[in-house]
Structure formats: structure tokens, C-alpha cells
Design a protein around this motif. Sequence first.
Motif, PDB file in Angstrom:
ATOM      1  N   TRP A  56     -26.703  39.307  20.874  1.00  0.00           N
ATOM      2  CA  TRP A  56     -27.672  38.515  20.102  1.00  0.00           C
ATOM      3  C   TRP A  56     -28.331  37.514  21.037  1.00  0.00           C
ATOM      4  O   TRP A  56     -27.724  36.529  21.446  1.00  0.00           O
ATOM      5  CB  TRP A  56     -26.990  37.784  18.949  1.00  0.00           C
ATOM      6  N   PRO A  57     -29.585  37.750  21.398  1.00  0.00           N
ATOM      7  CA  PRO A  57     -30.245  36.933  22.416  1.00  0.00           C
ATOM      8  C   PRO A  57     -30.893  35.656  21.889  1.00  0.00           C
ATOM      9  O   PRO A  57     -31.348  34.827  22.679  1.00  0.00           O
ATOM     10  CB  PRO A  57     -31.323  37.875  22.951  1.00  0.00           C
ATOM     11  N   TYR A  58     -30.956  35.492  20.579  1.00  0.00           N
ATOM     12  CA  TYR A  58     -31.734  34.390  20.023  1.00  0.00           C
ATOM     13  C   TYR A  58     -30.906  33.127  19.841  1.00  0.00           C
ATOM     14  O   TYR A  58     -29.716  33.176  19.520  1.00  0.00           O
ATOM     15  CB  TYR A  58     -32.366  34.819  18.694  1.00  0.00           C
ATOM     16  N   LEU A 154     -30.557  34.117   0.915  1.00  0.00           N
ATOM     17  CA  LEU A 154     -30.017  34.873   2.041  1.00  0.00           C
ATOM     18  C   LEU A 154     -29.869  34.016   3.294  1.00  0.00           C
ATOM     19  O   LEU A 154     -29.118  34.386   4.210  1.00  0.00           O
ATOM     20  CB  LEU A 154     -30.905  36.079   2.337  1.00  0.00           C
ATOM     21  N   ASN A 155     -30.555  32.895   3.359  1.00  0.00           N
ATOM     22  CA  ASN A 155     -30.412  32.010   4.512  1.00  0.00           C
ATOM     23  C   ASN A 155     -29.161  31.143   4.424  1.00  0.00           C
ATOM     24  O   ASN A 155     -28.750  30.545   5.418  1.00  0.00           O
ATOM     25  CB  ASN A 155     -31.655  31.126   4.660  1.00  0.00           C
ATOM     26  N   ILE A 156     -28.556  31.089   3.252  1.00  0.00           N
ATOM     27  CA  ILE A 156     -27.261  30.430   3.090  1.00  0.00           C
ATOM     28  C   ILE A 156     -26.151  31.467   3.019  1.00  0.00           C
ATOM     29  O   ILE A 156     -25.108  31.335   3.662  1.00  0.00           O
ATOM     30  CB  ILE A 156     -27.242  29.538   1.825  1.00  0.00           C
ATOM     31  N   ASN A 157     -26.393  32.523   2.266  1.00  0.00           N
ATOM     32  CA  ASN A 157     -25.400  33.580   2.087  1.00  0.00           C
ATOM     33  C   ASN A 157     -26.046  34.938   2.338  1.00  0.00           C
ATOM     34  O   ASN A 157     -26.610  35.546   1.423  1.00  0.00           O
ATOM     35  CB  ASN A 157     -24.815  33.523   0.674  1.00  0.00           C
ATOM     36  N   PRO A 158     -25.971  35.454   3.569  1.00  0.00           N
ATOM     37  CA  PRO A 158     -26.573  36.747   3.878  1.00  0.00           C
ATOM     38  C   PRO A 158     -25.702  37.933   3.479  1.00  0.00           C
ATOM     39  O   PRO A 158     -26.088  39.087   3.694  1.00  0.00           O
ATOM     40  CB  PRO A 158     -26.752  36.688   5.399  1.00  0.00           C
ATOM     41  N   ASP A 159     -24.556  37.659   2.899  1.00  0.00           N
ATOM     42  CA  ASP A 159     -23.597  38.708   2.528  1.00  0.00           C
ATOM     43  C   ASP A 159     -24.104  39.460   1.295  1.00  0.00           C
ATOM     44  O   ASP A 159     -24.494  38.851   0.294  1.00  0.00           O
ATOM     45  CB  ASP A 159     -22.240  38.068   2.234  1.00  0.00           C
ATOM     46  N   LEU A 160     -24.100  40.778   1.364  1.00  0.00           N
ATOM     47  CA  LEU A 160     -24.522  41.614   0.242  1.00  0.00           C
ATOM     48  C   LEU A 160     -23.349  42.415  -0.301  1.00  0.00           C
ATOM     49  O   LEU A 160     -23.449  43.599  -0.614  1.00  0.00           O
ATOM     50  CB  LEU A 160     -25.657  42.547   0.680  1.00  0.00           C
ATOM     51  N   LEU A 184     -29.487  38.658  11.848  1.00  0.00           N
ATOM     52  CA  LEU A 184     -28.449  39.556  12.354  1.00  0.00           C
ATOM     53  C   LEU A 184     -27.534  40.001  11.224  1.00  0.00           C
ATOM     54  O   LEU A 184     -27.294  41.203  11.029  1.00  0.00           O
ATOM     55  CB  LEU A 184     -27.637  38.871  13.452  1.00  0.00           C
ATOM     56  N   GLU A 185     -27.031  39.039  10.464  1.00  0.00           N
ATOM     57  CA  GLU A 185     -26.108  39.366   9.377  1.00  0.00           C
ATOM     58  C   GLU A 185     -26.798  40.198   8.298  1.00  0.00           C
ATOM     59  O   GLU A 185     -26.203  41.151   7.759  1.00  0.00           O
ATOM     60  CB  GLU A 185     -25.555  38.080   8.755  1.00  0.00           C
ATOM     61  N   ALA A 237     -27.174  47.021  14.532  1.00  0.00           N
ATOM     62  CA  ALA A 237     -26.404  48.233  14.233  1.00  0.00           C
ATOM     63  C   ALA A 237     -27.003  49.408  14.985  1.00  0.00           C
ATOM     64  O   ALA A 237     -28.042  49.287  15.635  1.00  0.00           O
ATOM     65  CB  ALA A 237     -26.398  48.506  12.726  1.00  0.00           C
ATOM     66  N   ASP A 238     -26.355  50.559  14.861  1.00  0.00           N
ATOM     67  CA  ASP A 238     -26.823  51.776  15.534  1.00  0.00           C
ATOM     68  C   ASP A 238     -27.765  52.530  14.599  1.00  0.00           C
ATOM     69  O   ASP A 238     -27.367  53.441  13.881  1.00  0.00           O
ATOM     70  CB  ASP A 238     -25.620  52.646  15.906  1.00  0.00           C
ATOM     71  N   TRP A 239     -29.040  52.127  14.611  1.00  0.00           N
ATOM     72  CA  TRP A 239     -30.041  52.795  13.787  1.00  0.00           C
ATOM     73  C   TRP A 239     -30.494  54.078  14.467  1.00  0.00           C
ATOM     74  O   TRP A 239     -30.646  54.131  15.693  1.00  0.00           O
ATOM     75  CB  TRP A 239     -31.237  51.878  13.566  1.00  0.00           C
TER      76      TRP A 239
END
Length: 295
Positions: A56-58, A154-160, A184-185, A237-239
Amino acid sequence: NTMMKLVCTIIAAAGSASAFTSPLKTAGKSKHNILQYSNSICTFDAEDFAGKTGDWPYTDADLNRLDNSVDTIFYDEPRFVTHIDDGAIAALTAFYEEEFTALNKDKLDVLDLCSSWISHLPKDISYGNVVGVGMNEKELKANEQLTNHFVQDLNINPDLSQFEDDSFDVICNVVSVDYLTKPLEIFQEMHRILRPGGVSLMTFSNRLFATKAVAMWLQADDIGRLTIVASYYNYSADWKSIEALDIKEKQPLPERPPTAEIMKNPSLGLAWMTTAGAIQKNNEGDPMFVVKGVK
């Protein structure tokens, strides 16, 4: 488009140039990029990026925003408006219809991330579950294309985690990828809940709420923004494939009838002016880009 292909690795976002490396390849003709309503700009492979999946470069500075207050405040009041013009909406819906048809499924399960009161989905498609995840309950409740919805920042909870693995055929995000502070998440979760062969379609134009967009987005041009989104796929991920597309090509103006013909038949000149004016208005409207990931 030739210029876009030549500079497809250029990114104007400060602090993020190290995320990319070799020149990108112009997409070849395939069933995925010869669709009538899309023009492939380029494809991305692992070697096009400085890091590998899992890196993760950012930095926090890259994903910083002018307004870092919680988004629930910003989106507290419903906005029953469209954020792109009619030409861009028409291009998006036509693009969706071709992409969805190409999946060749009896029924499509669709997740609309950062959803609102309208999803721009084509009507002549058979759907199963169409789920929206967005910020405002009133907007989501008004969206007649959704079968279910979740209010989630999603900026607080990116979990789906409310969705099981391999739950959807399509994930859409319309003009909102620039607001994600935890991409990323989110892209990792998108990959998890997409079925094998499913597609993720991240679309954007040139309109935005500048105070809520991440810093590197504001500093990038269109090519830079395409590459930013492509890098989210690469590092998450491996897209199977990643492709940048322009889905709103400019239409040529009709040839003006000869003056002599117009003198004989003034209605011919009026018809030409009306048609040319409509095409020019459409050409000058909002652009529409997509970064497509296939699982």
C-alpha cells in the motif's frame, strides 16, 4: 484517446507517483472492450505498478480531505438531485446494459456502493437482489431499484460482513470513489463478495464535492484518476483484469447542407441547426470514465 493512451502512466497526484512504474498497454480488441458504448483506454497488469498485491503506497496525506468531519453530518439531509448531466446518465445506463448482458446470467445480483435515490440501472435486465449501501436512509428508501439497503459510512466502517463471500455478480459505484478514505479495505471486501467472473464498475466524472474528495484526487487529471482507481484494484487483491474505459465518446456533427439547398428548403437548415446543437451540447457535457475490475 491517442494522447490518453500515451500518457496513461502519468499521475499528477503529489506523493503517489511511486505507485506506478512501466508504460501501460493499450487494450486489444476483445468481447469486453468492443462494446458500442465504451472505448477502452488501456489495461493494467501487475508490472504496471511499483508494488505488488498486499502493498500500500499511499500515505495519510494522500487520503486527507479538506473537510475531515464525519460524513454523516455532510450527508444528513437528503439530496434528491443527480450529480452528472443527462448525457452522462444515458451513457452510463447504456454501458451498464451492455456489461450486464455480456455476463449472460438469468438474474443479476447487484451491489450499489455509495448508493442514493437512483442507481441508473437499465430496466431491461432481470435482477435478483439489488442492494444499496449508502449514507442517507431517506435517499435509499426512495430508490425503487433496490430490493434492500444498508445505511453505512464506509469511511468509518469499510467492512461488508453483512454479505457472504461470492454474493454478487456486479458491484457499482457511481461518482463516489474519490471520497473513499479507506479504499484498500473496501476494494478487498469488494473482491471477497464478488462471484468469480463478476465485475466491479467504478465510474467517475469531473464533478465532485471538493471538500470531501481525497487530496491526491484533487491534484490529479483524468488519466491520473483512472490510474489511482486501477491501483486500488492492484494493491487490494488478485483481480483477473483491470481496464480503464471512456464510456461517453463525442459524436461527429452532421454535415451542413449546401446553402442553395437551405435557400430552397429553409426547414432543412433548421433541422440541421437543431441536430447539430443537440450533439454539440452532449459533446460538451460531463465526461464519464470507468475503471473495471474482473474477479
